[in-house]
Design a protein around this motif. Structure first.
Motif, PDB file in Angstrom:
ATOM      1  N   PHE A 125      23.025 -15.664  16.298  1.00  0.00           N
ATOM      2  CA  PHE A 125      22.454 -14.611  15.461  1.00  0.00           C
ATOM      3  C   PHE A 125      21.009 -14.335  15.878  1.00  0.00           C
ATOM      4  CE2 PHE A 125      22.560 -18.776  13.461  1.00  0.00           C
ATOM      5  CZ  PHE A 125      21.207 -19.069  13.308  1.00  0.00           C
ATOM      6  N   LEU A 126      20.503 -13.170  15.438  1.00  0.00           N
ATOM      7  CA  LEU A 126      19.068 -12.895  15.448  1.00  0.00           C
ATOM      8  C   LEU A 126      18.535 -13.317  14.099  1.00  0.00           C
ATOM      9  CD1 LEU A 126      18.544  -9.366  17.073  1.00  0.00           C
ATOM     10  CD2 LEU A 126      18.112 -11.609  18.071  1.00  0.00           C
ATOM     11  N   VAL A 127      17.351 -13.931  14.100  1.00  0.00           N
ATOM     12  CA  VAL A 127      16.847 -14.457  12.842  1.00  0.00           C
ATOM     13  C   VAL A 127      15.333 -14.353  12.814  1.00  0.00           C
ATOM     14  CG1 VAL A 127      16.621 -16.845  13.659  1.00  0.00           C
ATOM     15  CG2 VAL A 127      16.975 -16.407  11.212  1.00  0.00           C
ATOM     16  N   PHE A 184      25.435 -14.176   7.191  1.00  0.00           N
ATOM     17  CA  PHE A 184      24.269 -13.311   7.358  1.00  0.00           C
ATOM     18  C   PHE A 184      23.215 -13.991   8.209  1.00  0.00           C
ATOM     19  CE2 PHE A 184      26.284 -12.022   3.443  1.00  0.00           C
ATOM     20  CZ  PHE A 184      26.352 -10.657   3.591  1.00  0.00           C
ATOM     21  N   ALA A 185      22.485 -13.185   8.989  1.00  0.00           N
ATOM     22  CA  ALA A 185      21.334 -13.655   9.772  1.00  0.00           C
ATOM     23  C   ALA A 185      20.270 -12.560   9.750  1.00  0.00           C
ATOM     24  CB  ALA A 185      21.739 -13.980  11.215  1.00  0.00           C
ATOM     25  N   SER A 186      19.082 -12.847  10.309  1.00  0.00           N
ATOM     26  CA  SER A 186      17.975 -11.883  10.215  1.00  0.00           C
ATOM     27  C   SER A 186      17.637 -11.290  11.580  1.00  0.00           C
ATOM     28  CB  SER A 186      16.732 -12.553   9.644  1.00  0.00           C
ATOM     29  OG  SER A 186      16.327 -13.623  10.466  1.00  0.00           O
ATOM     30  N   VAL A 187      17.148 -10.011  11.557  1.00  0.00           N
ATOM     31  CA  VAL A 187      16.801  -9.284  12.776  1.00  0.00           C
ATOM     32  C   VAL A 187      15.514  -8.503  12.532  1.00  0.00           C
ATOM     33  CG1 VAL A 187      17.582  -7.571  14.444  1.00  0.00           C
ATOM     34  CG2 VAL A 187      19.245  -9.068  13.345  1.00  0.00           C
ATOM     35  N   LYS A 227      14.063 -14.083  16.765  1.00  0.00           N
ATOM     36  CA  LYS A 227      14.528 -14.905  17.887  1.00  0.00           C
ATOM     37  C   LYS A 227      16.053 -14.843  17.922  1.00  0.00           C
ATOM     38  CE  LYS A 227      10.515 -16.723  19.115  1.00  0.00           C
ATOM     39  NZ  LYS A 227       9.900 -16.468  20.437  1.00  0.00           N
ATOM     40  N   PHE A 228      16.598 -14.826  19.147  1.00  0.00           N
ATOM     41  CA  PHE A 228      18.043 -14.967  19.284  1.00  0.00           C
ATOM     42  C   PHE A 228      18.346 -16.463  19.269  1.00  0.00           C
ATOM     43  CE2 PHE A 228      21.822 -15.441  22.101  1.00  0.00           C
ATOM     44  CZ  PHE A 228      22.744 -14.888  21.213  1.00  0.00           C
ATOM     45  N   THR A 229      19.205 -16.863  18.338  1.00  0.00           N
ATOM     46  CA  THR A 229      19.420 -18.294  18.074  1.00  0.00           C
ATOM     47  C   THR A 229      20.902 -18.638  18.209  1.00  0.00           C
ATOM     48  OG1 THR A 229      17.563 -18.282  16.539  1.00  0.00           O
ATOM     49  CG2 THR A 229      19.097 -20.141  16.383  1.00  0.00           C
ATOM     50  N   VAL A 230      21.169 -19.788  18.839  1.00  0.00           N
ATOM     51  CA  VAL A 230      22.522 -20.355  18.909  1.00  0.00           C
ATOM     52  C   VAL A 230      22.473 -21.720  18.223  1.00  0.00           C
ATOM     53  CG1 VAL A 230      24.380 -21.158  20.402  1.00  0.00           C
ATOM     54  CG2 VAL A 230      23.071 -19.104  21.029  1.00  0.00           C
ATOM     55  N   MET A 263      25.944 -12.180  10.517  1.00  0.00           N
ATOM     56  CA  MET A 263      25.886 -13.029  11.694  1.00  0.00           C
ATOM     57  C   MET A 263      27.307 -13.440  12.060  1.00  0.00           C
ATOM     58  SD  MET A 263      24.464 -16.586  10.038  1.00  0.00           S
ATOM     59  CE  MET A 263      25.202 -17.677  11.242  1.00  0.00           C
ATOM     60  N   ILE A 264      27.503 -13.948  13.272  1.00  0.00           N
ATOM     61  CA  ILE A 264      28.839 -14.300  13.736  1.00  0.00           C
ATOM     62  C   ILE A 264      28.891 -15.795  14.049  1.00  0.00           C
ATOM     63  CG2 ILE A 264      28.350 -13.800  16.179  1.00  0.00           C
ATOM     64  CD1 ILE A 264      31.175 -12.636  16.299  1.00  0.00           C
ATOM     65  N   SER A 265      30.017 -16.439  13.667  1.00  0.00           N
ATOM     66  CA  SER A 265      30.170 -17.875  13.935  1.00  0.00           C
ATOM     67  C   SER A 265      31.637 -18.181  14.191  1.00  0.00           C
ATOM     68  CB  SER A 265      29.655 -18.691  12.750  1.00  0.00           C
ATOM     69  OG  SER A 265      30.557 -18.593  11.666  1.00  0.00           O
TER      70      SER A 265
END
Length: 665
Positions: free
Chosen positions: A195-197, A218-221, A122-125, A90-92
């Motif tokens: 990220f997608l999670v 890391f995040a989930s897709v 879900k695409f999450t911010v 994931m990117i931050s």
């Protein structure tokens, strides 16, 4: 560093029947676990253990990875849901401390059988005051957050305050995230991230079992099958194992208190249902299928009904059309004549249009035997194998109907060996049709004026043919109940059968003649060169008019010349006039056909010439009757036979017995 979990939907293409009760998750000789993770087929650890390279799993230090997809770590594989949970980056803004700096994270599954799952991801911010966009080709999706003075740990939702979520498009294969809208640090002191999670393992600001979300890498897709429709196989509710392997399912529990969902057939039951991606549309799809099937059936029924109605209408129209033609072609007149004389009913056969079309190969040009003033004659074969001649008359008006029906009525009553026999007629076609016996050897005109040597016309043969014609006309004039005048005697209307017997044909202008009739006509009919001059002048046709026409045919047989010669001029152009002049000048022997002079004496030839001269007398009353002509020809022929029988037998198809039979006509 905490890890997030995400779903990866995998399309399983393998299906197979499961017959045994041993639960099998991996191929023989292959491990079905890596650490605490079950690895069921079509996935597999090691060579030969997986369906293809996309489903290969590397087990390193008891941790499974997918080498074909950037070595993603596998957290779990679920055959029932066709999903795989994996760790992805994931990117931050934890990676950069420079405000308004830009990072782009791009994930590409193009070419693989995997897609990001819209249902689970879900695409999450996360973090306040952020706005981030997820790009997929020309499609954009994203969300933005606002700040609120409370800590992340107290957030219980993700609806825009410090956190926002949005759905992703169907069939997502690749995406990129631009971090230019992330704040380096929010007022709550945590990293902003996008990220997608997996929505099931994430609540606002936290991951299940992972503690507070902070600067995670890391995040989930979710992934779903791409570019084609797939189907899912599963074991029954009382079985376990991989349904994609033979004998993979095993009964592990009793059906118990199953209320209907558990259907066990024998020891096990396997069902095949659509890919879960299509389940969200199942109700509308079912309705669409029902509507489609109903509409299709309706269209088929309507089409069949319209076609059936069309056929009924066509048959009705065809029936009425045939009835109209039947009336127009003289059918009513024929019925009236049959009513007046019941003997005609059994003598006239009515053929159908379909029968005659089939008999003539739909009136093929190759079947034409000849054309004349009355119509075209075709050769045909009936269904019973009989070869026939079918005369297709020209389109007639009402003034010609009586003429055609007259021919039918006349021929249906005539039964003579030297008259063409009528078999029947067809009146339900656009033009009337006559069906008669087929006479194979052509016309007398062709044999007299042609160059064929197949049938040499010796004197005896010509005398026989003339005797047969005269006998047939004598029969028509005097032996029938009502006299019949042919009115168009000529060599083209004399046919020769397979035994070269003469047959009188074409009664298109014939007439019944009652005793009290004057025989007057308003229109002179006949063929130039054969036409009685007296009839031409008075329009009164008598039996002597047929005698005159026969006289011309007799001169044709005697001289071999045509009835009209364009090579001659004046009064010599007409054969009858030319012949009469030579008689008067005593030079008739000069025009006798050289092919027969050697077969007869001068006395015999002059006897025939004198008979022809009497037939051609300008005064009809001075002409002999056809009965007298036939008797005189028989006498001449009988006198001729003894002196030439040997020569005639050598050059004809008749034997002595046949000659004697013909003499008795």
């Amino acid at each position: 560093m905490n890890s997030t979990q995400l779903y990866l939907v995998i399309l399983f293409l393998l299906t197979s029947a499961i017959k045994k009760s041993v639960a099998i998750y991996a191929r023989p000789g292959c491990n079905d676990t890596c650490g605490n993770v079950r690895i069921p087929y079509p996935f597999g650890i090691g060579s030969g253990c997986h369906f293809n390279e996309w489903y290969a799993v590397d087990c390193n230090s008891s941790t499974p990875y997918l080498p074909a997809i950037n070595n993603l770590e596998v957290l779990s594989l679920n055959l029932e849901n066709q999903t795989a949970k994996v760790n992805v980056s994931m990117i931050s803004d934890c990676q950069t401390q420079v405000r308004n700096s830009s990072q782009i994270l791009s994930v590409d599954l193009g070419g693989s059988p995997f897609l990001f799952s819209q249902e689970h991801n879900k695409f999450t911010v996360d973090g306040c005051g952020n706005a981030v966009i997820l790009e997929q080709g020309n499609l954009l999706t994203g969300c933005s957050t606002i700040c609120q003075n409370e800590t992340v740990n107290n957030r219980s939702d993700c609806y825009g305050i410090n956190c926002c979520q949005t759905t992703i498009p169907y069939y997502l294969e690749t995406y990129s995230v631009n971090t230019s809208g992330l704040q380096p640090r929010g007022p709550d002191g945590v990293c902003g991230s996008a990220f997608l999670v997996d929505e099931g393992s994430y609540s606002a600001g936290t991951f299940s079992g992972a503690g507070q979300l902070v600067c995670s890498d890391f995040a989930s897709v979710d992934f779903i099958p791409a570019r084609f429709e797939s189907y899912k196989c599963s074991c029954s509710r009382v079985e376990e194992g991989s349904p994609y392997l033979a004998n993979g399912c095993q009964v592990v529990r009793e059906c118990g208190n199953c209320t209907g969902e558990c259907q066990l057939i024998g020891l096990r039951n396997i069902t095949c249902i659509p890919n879960p991606i299509l389940q969200t549309r199942s109700k509308s799809s079912t309705l669409g299928v029902v509507l489609g099937v109903s509409i299709s059936i309706g269209v088929l029924i309507i089409t069949a009904s319209i076609f059936a109605l069309y056929k009924v209408i066509q048959k009705t129209k065809e029936k009425r059309r045939k009835e109209r033609f039947f009336k127009r072609n003289g059918g009513i007149l024929l019925k009236q004549q049959q009513s007046a004389d019941e003997s005609l009913v059994d003598k006239t056969t009515l053929f159908t249009a379909k029968e005659l079309e089939k008999a003539t190969d739909y009136y093929n040009e190759n079947r034409i035997l000849g054309r004349g003033g009355q119509g075209t004659v075709y050769k045909g074969m009936l269904t019973d194998g009989r070869i026939v001649a079918i005369k297709k008359s020209k389109i007639v008006d009402e003034s010609q109907l009586e003429q055609f029906i007259n021919e039918v009525v006349i021929l249906s009553q005539v039964n003579h060996r030297n008259v063409v026999k009528l078999l029947g007629c067809c009146l339900e076609t656009e033009v009337p049709l006559l069906v008669s016996e087929f006479i194979p050897n052509g016309t007398l005109f062709e044999h007299i004026h042609g160059n064929s040597d197949e049938f040499p016309l010796t004197l005896n043969t010509r005398l026989r043919i003339a005797t047969e014609i005269a006998g047939a006309l004598a029969y028509l004039h005097s032996a029938t109940s009502i006299p019949i005048y042919h009115r168009d005697i000529k060599s083209t209307n004399i046919l020769l059968d397979d035994k070269n017997r003469a047959k009188v044909a074409d009664f298109g202008t014939s007439r019944f003649v009652s005793i009290d009739q004057t025989h007057l006509t308003t229109l002179v009919k006949g063929t130039f060169g054969y036409l009685d001059p007296e009839y031409f002048q008075s329009s009164q046709f008598t039996d002597k008019s047929d005698v005159y026409s026969f006289g011309v045919v007799l001169v044709e047989l005697l001289t071999g010349e045509r009835p009209i010669s364009l090579a001659k001029s004046g009064e010599h152009r007409s054969l009858a006039t030319h012949f009469m002049l030579t008689i008067e000048e005593g030079e008739v022997m000069s025009i006798i056909d050289s092919r027969i002079v050697k077969y007869g004496s001068r006395g015999e030839l002059m006897a025939v010439a004198n008979l022809a001269m009497h037939c051609l007398n300008m005064n009809g009353k001075n002409r002999p009757t056809m009965k007298e002509v036939a008797s005189e020809l028989e006498t001449i022929r009988t006198a001729h036979v003894p002196s030439s029988v040997q020569t005639d037998i050598r050059n004809s198809k008749y034997n002595a017995g046949e000659e004697e039979e013909l003499i008795m006509l």
